[in-house]
Scaffold this motif. Structure first.
Motif: not given
Length: 335
Positions: A121-149
């Protein structure tokens, strides 16, 4: 020729009315227009496999959020040893199926006797937190640089494209291993668990944005020459308004779909790093770390490997099924 009552009633019903409200009401019954959101939701509801994946994803998120409550109700503290559940000679759980019982619904770990349910149960908390936050960071950076380029083009496009090519070719696992080995276990006043979580979010999210950046850049290149963009330019709209009001809403569907599909990849990356010993530090629970510990016991206690491996498999499968269904629902060319 005489006209009967039936004919007069028919003529009254077929006669046009001067009331526009009545005509509008009858027209709405005949032709009901649907927005793109309604069409996508109708397609998604018809895809039972995607809905099943969404339900599993929702359950997993709920488990991660309620991890302390579930552990208190159905499990034991994650670092509590239970030597009475371990065979002192072999170091394996007492009883069949890895020590599964009423008190330990998923069994116990070999040697230590810790509750596997609580650690899952706590492993699910860890894995999903890493997955969601890293996906959010990738999306923000990808949209920002992709739109600009894609929109600005020229030297901006050339520089951003070369950076994306460099990051796509860079060995992410080796960089993560080297970075984690030189960083302290605790940073910014956080414990070793959450400090390592944010390090993994930064590494996985930073190396993941070129994938979505390429998609956004390609879509922006095709959209910037469309008529609505030229009309906005002719009306005097500046670049920030065109990017935010004209281009970004048309890119919402592919961005949403790719974000959904990159989450299971991040889960596998976190599990791989923990399996290699550079992810979540022990004794903090992690699915990948549990798999790494189970390598030494899979012959004598296969359940210790099956449970975390099955959780990773179910989670990744659910996200992929939901992401595929979402992609089909948001595709305007799909029937």
């Amino acid at each position: 020729m005489s006209i009967g009552p039936e004919a007069s009633i028919t003529d009254e019903r077929s006669a046009p009315t001067d009331d526009p409200a009545i005509e509008r009401a009858s027209g709405e019954q005949a032709i009901a227009g649907r927005s793109l959101r309604q069409i996508a939701w109708r397609r998604l509801k018809a895809d039972k496999v995607a809905l099943a994946g969404a339900v599993v994803v929702g359950v997993l998120v709920l488990i991660a959020v309620l991890a302390p409550v579930l552990t208190k109700l159905f499990g034991h503290p994650i670092d509590e040893f239970h030597g009475d559940q371990i065979d002192p000679t072999l170091g394996t759980p007492i009883g069949p199926w890895g020590g599964i019982s009423r008190d330990f619904i998923l069994g116990v770990e070999p040697v230590s006797g810790r509750d596997i349910f609580s650690r899952i149960v706590y492993g699910a908390q860890t894995s999903l937190t890493v997955a969601f936050l890293s996906a959010f960071l990738s999306t923000i950076l990808g949209v920002l640089f992709g739109l600009s380029a894609g929109y600005l083009g020229g030297w901006v496009d050339a520089v951003v494209s070369r950076i994306m090519d460099f990051l796509l070719a860079f060995p992410q696992l080796l960089f993560a291993i080297a970075l984690v080995s030189v960083l302290p276990d605790s940073m910014l006043g956080l414990g070793d668990r959450w400090s390592r979580v944010f390090v993994l979010v930064g590494v996985i999210g930073f190396f993941g944005w070129p994938y979505i950046g390429r998609i956004v850049r390609g879509q922006t290149l095709s959209l910037r020459e469309r008529e609505f963009v030229e009309a906005a330019k002719s009306l005097g709209a500046r670049s920030p308004r065109i990017l935010g009001r004209e281009l970004l809403p048309n890119l919402a569907a592919p961005i949403l779909v790719y974000t959904t599909l990159i989450i299971p990849t991040n889960i596998l990356t976190e599990a791989a790093l923990s399996f290699l010993g550079v992810g979540i530090p022990p004794p903090n629970p992690s699915w990948g770390g549990m798999l790494s510990d189970a390598v030494n016991f899979y012959r004598y206690d296969p359940m210790y490997m099956i449970v975390p491996g099955g959780m990773i498999f179910i989670t990744v499968l659910a996200f992929n099924l939901f992401g595929d269904g979402l992609r089909d629902a948001l595709d305007p060319k799909a029937r």
